[in-house]
Design a protein around this motif. Sequence first.
Motif, PDB file in Angstrom:
ATOM      1  N   ALA A 114     -17.149  39.029  16.838  1.00  0.00           N
ATOM      2  CA  ALA A 114     -16.184  37.995  17.214  1.00  0.00           C
ATOM      3  C   ALA A 114     -16.822  36.610  17.157  1.00  0.00           C
ATOM      4  O   ALA A 114     -16.229  35.656  16.643  1.00  0.00           O
ATOM      5  N   CYS A 115     -18.037  36.489  17.677  1.00  0.00           N
ATOM      6  CA  CYS A 115     -18.739  35.203  17.634  1.00  0.00           C
ATOM      7  C   CYS A 115     -18.997  34.772  16.193  1.00  0.00           C
ATOM      8  O   CYS A 115     -18.822  33.599  15.832  1.00  0.00           O
ATOM      9  N   ARG A 116     -19.393  35.707  15.366  1.00  0.00           N
ATOM     10  CA  ARG A 116     -19.665  35.373  13.967  1.00  0.00           C
ATOM     11  C   ARG A 116     -18.410  34.895  13.254  1.00  0.00           C
ATOM     12  O   ARG A 116     -18.448  33.927  12.488  1.00  0.00           O
ATOM     13  N   ARG A 117     -17.284  35.565  13.486  1.00  0.00           N
ATOM     14  CA  ARG A 117     -16.049  35.153  12.823  1.00  0.00           C
ATOM     15  C   ARG A 117     -15.615  33.761  13.283  1.00  0.00           C
ATOM     16  O   ARG A 117     -15.129  32.956  12.496  1.00  0.00           O
ATOM     17  N   LEU A 118     -15.788  33.473  14.565  1.00  0.00           N
ATOM     18  CA  LEU A 118     -15.457  32.139  15.071  1.00  0.00           C
ATOM     19  C   LEU A 118     -16.270  31.064  14.365  1.00  0.00           C
ATOM     20  O   LEU A 118     -15.753  30.006  13.998  1.00  0.00           O
ATOM     21  N   LEU A 119     -17.550  31.336  14.186  1.00  0.00           N
ATOM     22  CA  LEU A 119     -18.435  30.351  13.574  1.00  0.00           C
ATOM     23  C   LEU A 119     -18.192  30.232  12.077  1.00  0.00           C
ATOM     24  O   LEU A 119     -18.387  29.160  11.500  1.00  0.00           O
ATOM     25  N   GLU A 120     -17.774  31.299  11.442  1.00  0.00           N
ATOM     26  CA  GLU A 120     -17.410  31.215  10.029  1.00  0.00           C
ATOM     27  C   GLU A 120     -16.223  30.277   9.848  1.00  0.00           C
ATOM     28  O   GLU A 120     -16.151  29.526   8.879  1.00  0.00           O
ATOM     29  N   ARG A 121     -15.318  30.335  10.786  1.00  0.00           N
ATOM     30  CA  ARG A 121     -14.102  29.523  10.686  1.00  0.00           C
ATOM     31  C   ARG A 121     -14.380  28.054  10.999  1.00  0.00           C
ATOM     32  O   ARG A 121     -13.785  27.161  10.397  1.00  0.00           O
ATOM     33  N   ASN A 122     -15.267  27.784  11.947  1.00  0.00           N
ATOM     34  CA  ASN A 122     -15.554  26.409  12.382  1.00  0.00           C
ATOM     35  C   ASN A 122     -17.064  26.179  12.438  1.00  0.00           C
ATOM     36  O   ASN A 122     -17.628  25.952  13.511  1.00  0.00           O
ATOM     37  N   PRO A 123     -17.751  26.222  11.307  1.00  0.00           N
ATOM     38  CA  PRO A 123     -19.218  26.182  11.324  1.00  0.00           C
ATOM     39  C   PRO A 123     -19.817  24.854  11.757  1.00  0.00           C
ATOM     40  O   PRO A 123     -20.963  24.808  12.188  1.00  0.00           O
ATOM     41  N   GLY A 124     -19.061  23.766  11.664  1.00  0.00           N
ATOM     42  CA  GLY A 124     -19.627  22.464  11.986  1.00  0.00           C
ATOM     43  C   GLY A 124     -19.459  22.032  13.426  1.00  0.00           C
ATOM     44  O   GLY A 124     -19.807  20.901  13.769  1.00  0.00           O
ATOM     45  N   TYR A 125     -18.943  22.912  14.283  1.00  0.00           N
ATOM     46  CA  TYR A 125     -18.718  22.567  15.686  1.00  0.00           C
ATOM     47  C   TYR A 125     -19.841  23.142  16.548  1.00  0.00           C
ATOM     48  O   TYR A 125     -19.832  24.319  16.916  1.00  0.00           O
ATOM     49  N   ALA A 126     -20.795  22.310  16.926  1.00  0.00           N
ATOM     50  CA  ALA A 126     -21.939  22.777  17.706  1.00  0.00           C
ATOM     51  C   ALA A 126     -21.556  23.440  19.032  1.00  0.00           C
ATOM     52  O   ALA A 126     -22.198  24.418  19.426  1.00  0.00           O
ATOM     53  N   PRO A 127     -20.546  22.939  19.776  1.00  0.00           N
ATOM     54  CA  PRO A 127     -20.218  23.606  21.039  1.00  0.00           C
ATOM     55  C   PRO A 127     -19.838  25.075  20.882  1.00  0.00           C
ATOM     56  O   PRO A 127     -20.081  25.878  21.787  1.00  0.00           O
ATOM     57  N   LEU A 128     -19.259  25.453  19.737  1.00  0.00           N
ATOM     58  CA  LEU A 128     -18.956  26.867  19.512  1.00  0.00           C
ATOM     59  C   LEU A 128     -20.241  27.676  19.354  1.00  0.00           C
ATOM     60  O   LEU A 128     -20.340  28.803  19.852  1.00  0.00           O
TER      61      LEU A 128
END
Length: 230
Positions: free
Chosen positions: A44-58
């Motif tokens: 789940a964390c990986r998919r979130l970061l794939e979608r919004n990779p440039g958002y450091a807070p994620l």
Amino acid sequence: MVHPIERLRFVARAGWAGPTELAVEAAYALAELAEQEPAALVPACRRLLERNPGYAPLWWVAARVLCAGDPLEEADRCAGQLEDDRTEELLEEALAGRRWIRHGGVAEATTADVVVVSVDGMGPTGMIIDGDDRGVLEAAAVAGTDVWALSGTGRVLPARLWQALLERADMPPPPSRTAASSWFEPVSRSPVVAGLSAVARVAGPLGIVGVFEALAGCDCPEPPELLARW
């Protein structure tokens, strides 16, 4: 009741929200997931970061949750810290009585004491900014005006996680692998990275500090699950 996977799907596709808003929603959704399906946290964390990779807070939320002994408690703690962030207030207090701007050209920068630039993330080699802010950074350089980076909770990352963010942001989105993963089908979003050499001060949750102090004060771990290529 909305299943945490559905809530995460909403977060992943929430193009209207900024880094902090997305990270808060992600933290609450991950807290629910940690309680109901803890084995699903890493994908789940990986998919979130794939979608919004440039958002450091994620990245900050994901890293802290994955490294925590109690992921549910840590996710709630992350959400609380993001919601209670006083960076904007601290910035305004520090700049009281001084002229400062966030946007403008050389004329505005010349008459300002400080140019403030909001960042989506910061690491040892640079900071992520909105593309529209390139102009005001260039104007500040021409005018010789101090630049302060507005970097709230969760926006400063350690070296290896910062590098992972940069590499992930530059990657083309991988194809959906299964029907189960298609709800997180990623889109490419390349951040605009600027150097740190022009930054005089960094406004963060602990106050106004120098760049070195801001980087040294990073409170984010580096979980191997987010450092390896996936």
